[in-house]
Motif scaffolding. Structure first.
Motif, PDB file in Angstrom:
ATOM      1  N   MET A   1       0.850  -1.172   0.106  1.00 31.27           N
ATOM      2  CA  MET A   1      -0.188  -0.029   0.024  1.00 31.27           C
ATOM      3  C   MET A   1       0.964   1.238  -0.009  1.00 31.27           C
ATOM      4  SD  MET A   1      -3.043   1.233   2.500  1.00 31.27           S
ATOM      5  CE  MET A   1      -4.024  -0.169   2.191  1.00 31.27           C
ATOM      6  N   LEU A   2       1.189   1.941  -1.191  1.00 33.86           N
ATOM      7  CA  LEU A   2       1.990   2.943  -1.279  1.00 33.86           C
ATOM      8  C   LEU A   2       0.990   4.043  -2.087  1.00 33.86           C
ATOM      9  CD1 LEU A   2       4.982   1.182  -2.215  1.00 33.86           C
ATOM     10  CD2 LEU A   2       4.762   2.133   0.171  1.00 33.86           C
ATOM     11  N   LYS A   3       0.305   4.985  -1.574  1.00 32.74           N
ATOM     12  CA  LYS A   3      -0.458   5.896  -2.518  1.00 32.74           C
ATOM     13  C   LYS A   3      -0.776   6.989  -1.987  1.00 32.74           C
ATOM     14  CE  LYS A   3      -4.360   3.415  -0.729  1.00 32.74           C
ATOM     15  NZ  LYS A   3      -5.870   2.644  -1.097  1.00 32.74           N
ATOM     16  N   ILE A   4      -1.383   7.845  -2.905  1.00 35.58           N
ATOM     17  CA  ILE A   4      -1.990   9.109  -2.836  1.00 35.58           C
ATOM     18  C   ILE A   4      -3.144   9.094  -2.825  1.00 35.58           C
ATOM     19  CG2 ILE A   4      -2.384  11.628  -3.495  1.00 35.58           C
ATOM     20  CD1 ILE A   4       0.560  11.045  -2.467  1.00 35.58           C
ATOM     21  N   VAL A   5      -4.112   9.775  -1.835  1.00 32.70           N
ATOM     22  CA  VAL A   5      -5.451   9.562  -1.635  1.00 32.70           C
ATOM     23  C   VAL A   5      -6.165  10.647  -1.708  1.00 32.70           C
ATOM     24  CG1 VAL A   5      -5.630   7.112  -0.703  1.00 32.70           C
ATOM     25  CG2 VAL A   5      -5.856   9.094   1.009  1.00 32.70           C
ATOM     26  N   HIS A   6      -7.347  11.058  -1.902  1.00 30.57           N
ATOM     27  CA  HIS A   6      -8.151  12.214  -1.717  1.00 30.57           C
ATOM     28  C   HIS A   6      -9.307  12.091  -0.753  1.00 30.57           C
ATOM     29  CE1 HIS A   6      -8.874  16.446  -2.739  1.00 30.57           C
ATOM     30  NE2 HIS A   6     -10.347  16.032  -2.835  1.00 30.57           N
ATOM     31  N   GLY A   7      -9.076  12.458   0.791  1.00 34.17           N
ATOM     32  CA  GLY A   7     -10.047  12.149   1.517  1.00 34.17           C
ATOM     33  C   GLY A   7      -9.416  11.567   2.538  1.00 34.17           C
ATOM     34  N   PRO A   8     -10.144  11.461   3.812  1.00 39.18           N
ATOM     35  CA  PRO A   8      -9.624  10.789   4.798  1.00 39.18           C
ATOM     36  C   PRO A   8      -8.994   9.488   4.804  1.00 39.18           C
ATOM     37  CG  PRO A   8     -11.824  11.578   5.382  1.00 39.18           C
ATOM     38  CD  PRO A   8     -11.650  11.523   3.927  1.00 39.18           C
ATOM     39  N   ILE A   9      -7.847   9.478   5.719  1.00 35.80           N
ATOM     40  CA  ILE A   9      -7.063   8.427   5.568  1.00 35.80           C
ATOM     41  C   ILE A   9      -7.551   7.370   6.464  1.00 35.80           C
ATOM     42  CG2 ILE A   9      -4.773   7.211   5.926  1.00 35.80           C
ATOM     43  CD1 ILE A   9      -3.582   9.788   5.203  1.00 35.80           C
ATOM     44  N   ASP A  10      -7.692   5.962   6.196  1.00 37.88           N
ATOM     45  CA  ASP A  10      -8.040   4.913   7.088  1.00 37.88           C
ATOM     46  C   ASP A  10      -6.963   4.282   7.811  1.00 37.88           C
ATOM     47  OD1 ASP A  10     -10.421   2.096   6.913  1.00 37.88           O
ATOM     48  OD2 ASP A  10      -9.072   2.368   8.383  1.00 37.88           O
TER      49      ASP A  10
ATOM     50  N   ALA B   1       4.635  10.901  -7.069  1.00 36.74           N
ATOM     51  CA  ALA B   1       4.834  10.506  -5.579  1.00 36.74           C
ATOM     52  C   ALA B   1       4.651   9.266  -5.398  1.00 36.74           C
ATOM     53  CB  ALA B   1       3.631  11.169  -4.570  1.00 36.74           C
ATOM     54  N   GLU B   2       3.773   8.388  -6.032  1.00 37.81           N
ATOM     55  CA  GLU B   2       3.815   7.024  -5.865  1.00 37.81           C
ATOM     56  C   GLU B   2       5.218   6.363  -6.253  1.00 37.81           C
ATOM     57  OE1 GLU B   2      -0.069   5.714  -7.310  1.00 37.81           O
ATOM     58  OE2 GLU B   2      -1.139   6.767  -5.746  1.00 37.81           O
ATOM     59  N   PRO B   3       5.791   6.541  -7.490  1.00 39.83           N
ATOM     60  CA  PRO B   3       7.041   5.934  -7.426  1.00 39.83           C
ATOM     61  C   PRO B   3       7.971   6.203  -6.489  1.00 39.83           C
ATOM     62  CG  PRO B   3       6.210   6.816  -9.652  1.00 39.83           C
ATOM     63  CD  PRO B   3       5.313   7.289  -8.494  1.00 39.83           C
ATOM     64  N   VAL B   4       7.916   7.447  -5.908  1.00 38.98           N
ATOM     65  CA  VAL B   4       8.944   7.981  -4.783  1.00 38.98           C
ATOM     66  C   VAL B   4       8.772   7.155  -3.739  1.00 38.98           C
ATOM     67  CG1 VAL B   4       9.720   9.753  -3.343  1.00 38.98           C
ATOM     68  CG2 VAL B   4       9.468  10.337  -5.538  1.00 38.98           C
ATOM     69  N   MET B   5       7.317   6.751  -3.419  1.00 37.54           N
ATOM     70  CA  MET B   5       6.911   6.035  -2.184  1.00 37.54           C
ATOM     71  C   MET B   5       7.732   4.688  -2.335  1.00 37.54           C
ATOM     72  SD  MET B   5       2.977   7.018  -1.431  1.00 37.54           S
ATOM     73  CE  MET B   5       2.476   8.597  -0.498  1.00 37.54           C
TER      74      MET B   5
END
Lengths: 93, 141
Positions: free
Chosen positions: B2-11, B55-59
């Motif tokens: 799980m390596l990601k940018i999301v839009h909205g609250p983080i679970d 950002a996802e490749p950097v993560m």
């Protein structure tokens, strides 16, 4: 001058073009989040930045360069079809 | 991973579960949360913007570095974009390792590397304006 990459297409007059992405303060200043730009012959990322984002009275914003989703050096020459960006000082986390 | 940018609250619980592995003896979850006071100016909320495709490749790069340096480590990283309320997490990093010493080291490495490299921008919104804020060296941002 480095030759065009294998996927290079030539626009009228042989110009090569890149997709430029803008973020944060640069996006606000430019008023767009991206644009297609024709490169000048042998143009480096640093020169492209200076051309697209000329320094104002407060000086030029220091940026990091990105090319095809990875950090790049200012003296790199983008190729036709590349995606480039000038990254303002980051603030993630 | 799980390596990601999301839009909205983080679970946060979901990020924590993403590093479950039977070989782990230690798990750490780091949350970067919105802070109210910055240089004496009261922050009403924060806004984040990301170059998600980069950002996802950097993560992924940072996660790979951690896996190589601390064998057996498992990492999950989620950063959100958009407006974030004070006290809410903007980024969550979960790390699991066989032993606790590696867990602290790997978790610390992750946050410092992300702060230095992740193409994400933060805007502080005040009652009377806003400003883009860059990261500063360890712990003083």
């Amino acid at each position: 001058m480095t030759p065009p990459g294998p996927g290079a297409k030539e626009a009228a007059g042989g110009a090569l073009a890149v997709r430029v992405r803008y973020f944060a303060v640069l996006r606000e200043r430019k008023g767009v989040d991206e644009e297609q730009v024709e490169l000048l012959p042998g143009e480096t990322l640093a020169a492209l930045y200076a051309r697209l984002c000329p320094a104002g009275p407060e000086g030029r914003l220091p940026v990091a360069f990105a090319r095809n989703l990875a950090y790049a050096r200012g003296d790199e020459r983008p190729q036709d079809g590349d995606e480039v960006s000038f990254l303002p000082p980051i603030g993630g986390g | 991973m799980m390596l990601k940018i999301v839009h909205g609250p983080i679970d946060v619980a979901l990020v924590r579960r993403a590093v479950d592995q039977p070989t782990a003896g230690a798990v750490l979850v780091f949350e970067g949360v919105g802070r109210q006071d910055h240089d004496g100016r009261r922050v009403v909320r924060l806004a984040y913007e990301a170059y998600a495709e980069m950002a996802e490749p950097v993560m992924a790069e940072i996660a790979a570095e951690i896996g190589a340096r601390w064998p057996g480590a498992r990492v999950a990283i989620v950063h959100r974009t958009g407006e974030v309320a004070i006290g809410e997490p903007s980024m969550v990093i979960a790390v699991s390792t066989p032993h606790r010493a590696e867990c602290y080291e790997a978790s610390r490495h992750a946050i410092e590397a992300l702060k230095a490299r992740l193409p994400v921008w933060k805007k502080e919104i005040y009652e009377d304006g806003s400003a883009w804020k860059a990261n500063t060296p360890a712990g003083r941002g």
